[in-house]
Design a protein around this motif. Structure first.
Motif, short mmCIF file in Angstrom:
data_model
loop_
_atom_site.label_atom_id
_atom_site.label_comp_id
_atom_site.label_asym_id
_atom_site.label_seq_id
_atom_site.Cartn_x
_atom_site.Cartn_y
_atom_site.Cartn_z
N THR A 1 36.22 1.82 -43.81
CA THR A 1 35.06 1.23 -43.15
C THR A 1 33.81 1.53 -43.97
N THR B 148 36.00 7.49 -39.88
CA THR B 148 36.19 6.98 -38.53
C THR B 148 36.77 8.03 -37.58
N ASP C 195 34.74 -4.56 -26.99
CA ASP C 195 35.49 -4.80 -25.76
C ASP C 195 34.67 -5.53 -24.70
N ASN D 163 30.35 -0.01 -35.11
CA ASN D 163 31.45 -0.23 -36.05
C ASN D 163 32.55 -1.06 -35.39
N SER E 286 35.62 -0.84 -34.55
CA SER E 286 36.47 -0.27 -33.51
C SER E 286 35.67 0.03 -32.24
N LYS F 152 33.78 2.65 -31.88
CA LYS F 152 33.74 4.10 -31.67
C LYS F 152 32.38 4.70 -31.99
N GLU G 256 35.10 -3.13 -41.56
CA GLU G 256 36.35 -2.47 -41.96
C GLU G 256 37.09 -3.35 -42.96
N ARG H 87 40.74 -3.81 -45.10
CA ARG H 87 42.16 -3.41 -45.14
C ARG H 87 42.80 -3.85 -46.43
#
Length: 372
Positions: free
Chosen positions: A21, A44, A278, A323, A325, A327, A370, A372
């Motif tokens: 990230t 993270t 979310d 971020n 996620s 978090k 992020e 990958r």
């Protein structure tokens, strides 16, 4: 056995390149010899930030955004000098965290303050504050910015003689479905609206506007992940207005303060707004005497409930980001030249201070991604 050990070692060395990230910062940088853009890695687990690279070849990259695929960073050059404003593109290499300049285009107006990319990654919109208006650009396959396709300018002000003597478009944001563009105009107390049709030679069609409360000063807009609701932070009056979104139209649902009732101010300096991935919580930043993040829960019908405030541990939190996620929440504090990291409680939405990164001179903007 030796071959297995060698494979494990190779994988261990390569691991940092995957699932990394990055956090990008822009700043008021009047001196090209000094760093204007910063790239950090985000741990993270702990929330700590580690500097990975800097770039010093751009003037005042005070607002930045990323392409949908994360390969290109776009920045405005905020300047009150006539003809000096621009939008620029930079190629990002996640393997070594480097930014490489691609090209620039003039902003078609003085003092650009915001830039966003269409969900399909093929169009870029920027907003001009002082010479109020907005410009649309095509994005080429290599991430470079094409010549401007459309430009709109505005002059109308509103009731506050100090802040609203004329129009001040403060942001330009595409809807998640890609069918609309919205321009919150702090000076006119309006949100200009367009239908977006990429099949047309001039994609921005059917210009209209939503009138906000007089003296409110709409600034930034954020859409809920479900695409049904939009939330506009109002800088001057210190509020968040909630709208339902349908067919390029915003319909008012609620308006809630970003400050305690006991606080009285001529300008609350509310500045940025973001929603968790979310969709359960919304955050808004307040500058001036508050220097905090207002925290809200989002009900199933999109309505907000105030949960509290968290000091930003820095001065003048112009922007912040969450971020991918959800978090961590990361704040850019201009006047203390610092970035602060908070851990989010996923159940309550409340924030816990983690760390401060100092020495980011006049840092103004932040975005996380992020890779990958």
């Amino acid at each position: 056995m030796r071959y297995k050990l060698l494979i494990y070692i190779i994988l261990f060395i390569a691991l940092p390149c995957f699932g990394q990230t990055y956090v990008f910062f822009g700043s008021y940088n009047w001196d090209k010899e000094q760093a204007g853009l910063y790239v950090f890695t985000l741990d993270t687990v702990s929330g700590n930030l580690t500097k990975a690279s800097t770039l010093n070849s751009i003037l005042n990259p005070s607002y930045i955004t990323l392409s949908p695929n994360g390969n290109t960073l776009y920045s405005i050059t905020e300047s009150k000098t006539p003809g000096a404003g621009s939008v620029s593109s930079f190629r990002f290499n996640p393997k070594n965290a480097s930014l490489t300049f691609i090209n620039s285009q003039p902003s078609q107006g003085e003092n650009p303050v915001y830039v966003s990319v269409h969900p399909d990654g093929k169009w870029l919109a920027e907003a001009n504050y002082t010479d109020a208006g907005a410009t649309l650009y095509p994005i080429n396959a290599d991430g470079s910015i094409g010549k401007a396709t459309q430009h709109f300018s505005y002059t109308e002000g509103s009731i506050n003689p100090k802040r609203q003597e004329k129009a001040h478009v403060h942001s330009a944001l595409f809807s998640p479905d890609g069918k609309s563009l919205f321009l919150p105009d702090l000076g006119a107390d309006k949100i200009h609206t367009f239908r977006f049709d990429p099949t047309e030679k001039q994609p921005l069609q059917d210009e209209s506007f939503i009138k906000t409360i007089s003296g409110s000063g709409p600034r930034h807009l954020a859409f809920h992940p479900n695409g049904k609701w939009a939330y506009c932070v109002e800088e001057i009056a210190g509020a968040v207005s909630v709208y339902s979104y349908n067919n390029s139209t915003l319909s008012p649902l609620q308006r809630i303060a970003t400050h305690p009732e006991s606080l009285e101010s001529e300008d609350y300096e509310s500045s940025d707004v973001h929603i968790t991935p979310d969709g359960r919580f919304l955050y808004a930043s307040n500058r001036g005497s508050q220097n905090n993040i207002a925290i809200y829960s989002i009900a199933k019908d999109g309505i907000l409930t105030l949960l509290g405030y968290e000091p930003t541990q820095g001065l003048h939190p112009r922007t912040f980001t969450i971020n991918p996620s959800g978090k961590f929440l990361i704040v850019a504090n201009v006047n203390s030249s610092s970035a602060t990291v908070f851990k989010r409680d996923a159940k309550t939405g409340l924030l816990e201070y983690i760390t401060t990164v100092a020495g980011l001179k006049n840092v103004t903007t932040v975005v996380a991604r992020e890779y990958r």
